[in-house]
Design an enzyme around this catalytic site. Structure first.
Site, PDB file in Angstrom:
ATOM      1  N   HIS A 193       1.166 -30.760 -19.405  1.00  9.14           N
ATOM      2  CA  HIS A 193       2.426 -30.365 -19.601  1.00  9.14           C
ATOM      3  C   HIS A 193       2.283 -28.914 -19.020  1.00  9.14           C
ATOM      4  O   HIS A 193       3.263 -28.175 -18.700  1.00  9.14           O
ATOM      5  CB  HIS A 193       3.288 -30.832 -20.667  1.00  9.14           C
ATOM      6  CG  HIS A 193       3.605 -32.196 -20.524  1.00  9.14           C
ATOM      7  ND1 HIS A 193       3.223 -32.985 -21.407  1.00  9.14           N
ATOM      8  CD2 HIS A 193       4.432 -32.741 -19.829  1.00  9.14           C
ATOM      9  CE1 HIS A 193       3.581 -34.330 -21.088  1.00  9.14           C
ATOM     10  NE2 HIS A 193       4.364 -34.140 -20.195  1.00  9.14           N
ATOM     11  N   ARG A 300      13.194 -32.156 -17.080  1.00  6.92           N
ATOM     12  CA  ARG A 300      12.595 -32.276 -18.298  1.00  6.92           C
ATOM     13  C   ARG A 300      13.284 -31.218 -19.239  1.00  6.92           C
ATOM     14  O   ARG A 300      13.455 -30.027 -18.741  1.00  6.92           O
ATOM     15  CB  ARG A 300      10.985 -31.842 -18.032  1.00  6.92           C
ATOM     16  CG  ARG A 300      10.072 -32.990 -17.369  1.00  6.92           C
ATOM     17  CD  ARG A 300       8.608 -32.445 -17.431  1.00  6.92           C
ATOM     18  NE  ARG A 300       7.838 -33.380 -16.609  1.00  6.92           N
ATOM     19  CZ  ARG A 300       7.547 -33.410 -15.501  1.00  6.92           C
ATOM     20  NH1 ARG A 300       8.004 -32.412 -14.678  1.00  6.92           N
ATOM     21  NH2 ARG A 300       6.593 -34.232 -14.762  1.00  6.92           N
ATOM     22  N   GLU A 435       7.192 -46.274 -18.141  1.00  2.00           N
ATOM     23  CA  GLU A 435       5.963 -45.414 -18.416  1.00  2.00           C
ATOM     24  C   GLU A 435       4.724 -46.170 -18.979  1.00  2.00           C
ATOM     25  O   GLU A 435       3.718 -45.468 -19.155  1.00  2.00           O
ATOM     26  CB  GLU A 435       6.300 -44.212 -19.041  1.00  2.00           C
ATOM     27  CG  GLU A 435       7.230 -43.114 -18.571  1.00  2.00           C
ATOM     28  CD  GLU A 435       7.523 -41.762 -19.084  1.00  2.00           C
ATOM     29  OE1 GLU A 435       6.808 -41.118 -18.576  1.00  2.00           O
ATOM     30  OE2 GLU A 435       7.991 -41.714 -20.189  1.00  2.00           O
ATOM     31  N   ASP A 459       2.260 -41.155 -16.731  1.00  2.00           N
ATOM     32  CA  ASP A 459       1.987 -41.924 -18.238  1.00  2.00           C
ATOM     33  C   ASP A 459       1.646 -43.327 -17.748  1.00  2.00           C
ATOM     34  O   ASP A 459       0.794 -43.878 -18.405  1.00  2.00           O
ATOM     35  CB  ASP A 459       3.217 -41.872 -19.071  1.00  2.00           C
ATOM     36  CG  ASP A 459       3.077 -40.512 -19.819  1.00  2.00           C
ATOM     37  OD1 ASP A 459       1.917 -40.183 -20.124  1.00  2.00           O
ATOM     38  OD2 ASP A 459       4.195 -39.889 -19.833  1.00  2.00           O
ATOM     39  N   CYS A 506       9.319 -40.613 -10.224  1.00  2.00           N
ATOM     40  CA  CYS A 506       9.394 -39.204 -10.529  1.00  2.00           C
ATOM     41  C   CYS A 506       7.877 -38.800 -11.031  1.00  2.00           C
ATOM     42  O   CYS A 506       7.954 -37.466 -11.343  1.00  2.00           O
ATOM     43  CB  CYS A 506      10.501 -38.985 -11.488  1.00  2.00           C
ATOM     44  SG  CYS A 506      10.252 -39.605 -12.992  1.00  2.00           S
TER      45      CYS A 506
END
Ligand code: PEP
Ligand code: MG
Length: 592
Positions: A193, A300, A435, A459, A506
Site C-alpha cells: 500500500h 481508496r 478479492e 488480493d 480494478c
C-alpha cells in the site's frame, strides 16, 4: 564505477538526486557509565535532546499541517506529550543519577521498561502508544548519539532519493515532497500500500532491490527509473546521457497524453471500454481527468485514516467524497469503504498485532466490528450520492451475510438522513469487490445482493496463490496469469453477465497490457487503473479487436500453465501492441 540494481517498478517517473539513507530503527546504544560528578551535565544533555526532539516534532507537525491539514498533523501530538511525561523524564534522570548511566543508556532503559510495562496491560489502545514510544525513542537516541533524525530532511538543500530497507504508509506521508524525488527500497512490492500511495503522490519508486540499502552511500548521486525499476548509484556520464534521452522521450510521450485522453476508448471492432481511474487521494481527480478517465473505478478512502491520530469526521469525509463526485459529473465514482488492516493501520483504531495481518482483522471485517467508524462513513457516502453517480464498494467480502449487514446499516442511516431532511440518492448502487477465491466461487450468491462486482486482482492473486503480496522474496510466485486466476475471472464475468450487473476490474492486472487484453477477451469491458497508466491502456484498447481477445481468452482458459496462458495472450495480441515497451515493468517473460 557505477552500481546498477534492478528491482520492481512501483511508481512511474524518473528522477535524479542524491542518496538519502533512511533506516527507521532503534540505533544500537553502547553501554557507558559516568563518573560521580558528571550526572548533572548528563541530565542536561538529556533535556537538550528532549527540547530538540520537541522542536523537530513541532516543525514536522507544522509542515504536515500545511501539506495535509490540521487533523493529519495531530499524529505527532502523543510524542510531544510523552516528551513532557514525568514517567519518561524523571525516570531517565533517576537512572542517570542513581545508576551512573549515560543519558542515552538511561533513556533507552527507561523506555524499554515503560514499553514492557505498557505491553503487559494488554489493552489494545496501548499498541498505538507503543509505536509512538518507539518513534520517540528513535528520535531522541539519534540526537544523544550525535546522529540525525532519520526522516529529517530539513537541513538538505538538494533533491534526494530516499533509500531504505522498507517503508510504511505513514512514513511515506511524512516525507517532504519538496526534497524527495524518488524512493528505492530493498523490500516491498508494487502492490504494497505504501507503493500505491507513492503512485498517487506521483513519487517515482522502485521496490524489491534486495540490497540497495547496504550498497548505497549517503550523499552519492543516483538515477532512479520508476518505469523499468532500476537505480544507478554513482552513474557514469554515458548513463546520465542515457537517462536524459529517456526522460526526453517520456516527456514527448507526456505531450501526447492529452491527445490520447481525448480519443474514444473503443476497440478496432467498435466495443466501447469503460476506462476509469483508481484514486488514493481526492487531489488526484484532476490528473485522472487529464489522463482521460471516464470515472473512478476505485477510490481508496484509507488516506482519511492512515497515519492519523483521530477518527475522521462525517463532514470531512462527505466533503472529500463530494469533491471526487463533482470532478466526474458524467461518470461513475466507486468509493470503497475503509480497507484497514493488512498493511494499513490507523493510529486511532486500536488494531491488535497479528501474526498474519493479511489473513486477519481486515477491511469489511473491521468496519462491521467498528460501527461508530463505519456508520459515519456510510452516512458521508450516502450524502455524497446526491452529487453524482456515487457507488459504494465493499472490500474483502466473503459472505452474503456481510453484504446483508451493510445493507441494513445503510437502510438505517438513510432513514436517519431522511428524518433530518438531508439529501441523498435513494437509487445508489452497492457493490462488492471480488478479492478472495471464496467470493469468486460464491459469486452467483453474492450477485443476488450486489449491484455490481469489481474484481480486486491484487488480493485475489494473493489469496488464491497463498503468496503474500508484500513479500519480495515471493514476488516471482505472485503470478496473475496463473490458470486459477484466469478461471476465476471467467467465472465472475459469466455470473455477473447472467445476473445483469456490471463486472469491472480494478486490480493492477488491468494496467498490464496482456491483462487488459485478457479481460476484454472475457467480456469484461470496464477497467480501472492508476491514472498514469490510463493512456497506455487506452492505446491497447484502441489497437486490438474483441474477436481476437475472445479467441485468445478461450485458449488461455484451457491452458495448463501460467506460461501457456501468457503465450496464448501474446500470440493473440500479435504485433498490435509493442509488449517489449511494457516488459520491464511487468516482469513479463515473453515467449520467444
Ligand atoms: C485489489 O486488491 O486488487 C485492490 C484493488 O485493492 P487494494 O490493492 O487496495 O487491496
Ligand atoms: Mg484489495
Amino acid at each position: 564505477m557505477s552500481i546498477v540494481l534492478d528491482g520492481t517498478p512501483a511508481s512511474e517517473g524518473m528522477s535524479t538526486g542524491r542518496v538519502f539513507r533512511l533506516e527507521w530503527g532503534v540505533p544500537v546504544v553502547p553501554h557507558r557509565s559516568i563518573h560521580d560528578g558528571e550526572a548533572e551535565a548528563e541530565i542536561e544533555r538529556f533535556h537538550e535532546a528532549r527540547r530538540w526532539a520537541a522542536e523537530q516534532l513541532r516543525e514536522t507537525k507544522k509542515l504536515t499541517e500545511g501539506r495535509s491539514g490540521t487533523v493529519e498533523a495531530r499524529i505527532f501530538d502523543p510524542q510531544l506529550l510523552m516528551l513532557e511525561d514525568p514517567e519518561v523524564v524523571d525516570g531517565t534522570a533517576r537512572y542517570i543519577r542513581e545508576n551512573r548511566l549515560s543519558a542515552e543508556r538511561a533513556f533507552e532503559l527507561r523506555i524499554l521498561e515503560l514499553r514492557s510495562m505498557w505491553s503487559r496491560t494488554a489493552q489494545p489502545m496501548v499498541l498505538d502508544r507503543l509505536n509512538d514510544l518507539e518513534d520517540l525513542m528513535i528520535r531522541v537516541l539519534h540526537r544523544l548519539l550525535g546522529q540525525n533524525d532519520p526522516t529529517d530532511l530539513a537541513s538538505l538543500d538538494h533533491d534526494v532519493i530516499v533509500v531504505a530497507p522498507n517503508l510504511t504508509p505513514s512514513l511515506i506521508v511524512q516525507l517532504d515532497p519538496e526534497r524527495v524525488v524518488g524512493v528505492a527500497t530493498d523490500q516491498g512490492t508494487r502492490t504494497a500500500h505504501w507503493a500505491m500511495l507513492a503512485r498517487s503522490l506521483d513519487l517515482p519508486a522502485v521496490v524489491g532491490l534486495g540490497d540497495v540499502f547496504a550498497r548505497s552511500v549517503e550523499g552519492q548521486d543516483a538515477i532512479l527509473d520508476g518505469r523499468v525499476g532500476r537505480i544507478v548509484l554513482d552513474p557514469e556520464p554515458a548513463e546520465r546521457a542515457g537517462f536524459d534521452r529517456r526522460r526526453k522521450r517520456i516527456s514527448d510521450w507526456e505531450g501526447e497524453i492529452a491527445t490520447v485522453a481525448a480519443m474514444e476508448s473503443v476497440t478496432l471492432d467498435g466495443q466501447y471500454v469503460e476506462l476509469r481511474a483508481n484514486l488514493d487521494l481526492p487531489d488526484e481527480a484532476p490528473e485522472a481527468t487529464a489522463h482521460g478517465a471516464s470515472g473512478v473505478g476505485l477510490f481508496r478512502t484509507e488516506f482519511l485514516v492512515v497515519g492519523r491520530a483521530a477518527m475522521p469526521g462525517e463532514e470531512e469525509q462527505y466533503e472529500a467524497y463530494r469533491a471526487v463526485a463533482e470532478a466526474f459529473p458524467r461518470g461513475a465514482v466507486c468509493i470503497r469503504t475503509f480497507d484497514l488492516g493488512g498493511d494499513k493501520f490507523p493510529m486511532f483504531l486500536h488494531m491488535p498485532q497479528e501474526e498474519n495481518p493479511f489473513l486477519g482483522w481486515r477491511a469489511i471485517r473491521v468496519c462491521l466490528d467498528e460501527p461508530e467508524l463505519f456508520r459515519a462513513q456510510l452516512r458521508a457516502l450516502l450524502r455524497a450520492t446526491a452529487h453524482g453517480d456515487v457507488r459504494l464498494m465493499l472490500p474483502l467480502v466473503n459472505d452474503v451475510d456481510e453484504v446483508r449487514r451493510v445493507r441494513s446499516m445503510l437502510e438505517e442511516e438513510s432513514a436517519r438522513l431522511t428524518r433530518a431532511g438531508i439529501r441523498y440518492n435513494a437509487g445508489y448502487k452497492l457493490g462488492v469487490m471480488i478479492e478472495t477465491p471464496a467470493a469468486a466461487l460464491d459469486a452467483a450468491e453474492l450477485a443476488r445482493y450486489s449491484d455490481f462486482f469489481s474484481i480486486g486482482t491484487n488480493d485475489l492473486v494473493q489469496y488464491t496463490l497463498a503468496v503474500d503480496r508484500t513479500n519480495t522474496r515471493l514476488a516471482p510466485l505472485y503470478n496473475p496469469f496463473h490458470p486459477s486466476i484466469v478461471r476465476q475471472l471467467h467465472q465472475v464475468a459469466r455470473v455477473g453477465r447472467a445476473a445483469g450487473i456490471e463486472v469491472s476490474v480494478c486490480g493492477e492486472l488491468a494496467a498490464n497490457p496482456l491483462g487488459a487484453f485478457l479481460m476484454l477477451g472475457l467480456d469484461i469491458t470496464a477497467l480501472s487503473v492508476a491514472w498514469p497508466s490510463l493512456p497506455e491502456i487506452k492505446k491497447v484498447v484502441r489497437d486490438v479487436r474483441m474477436e481476437d481477445a475472445r479467441a485468445a481468452a478461450r485458449r488461455a482458459l484451457a491452458a495448463p500453465t501460467s506460461q501457456d496462458v501468457v503465450r496464448c495472450l501474446v500470440e493473440g495480441i500479435g504485433d498490435a501492441v509493442d509488449l517489449k515497451a511494457f516488459a520491464g515493468r511487468w516482469s513479463l517473460s515473453l515467449p520467444g
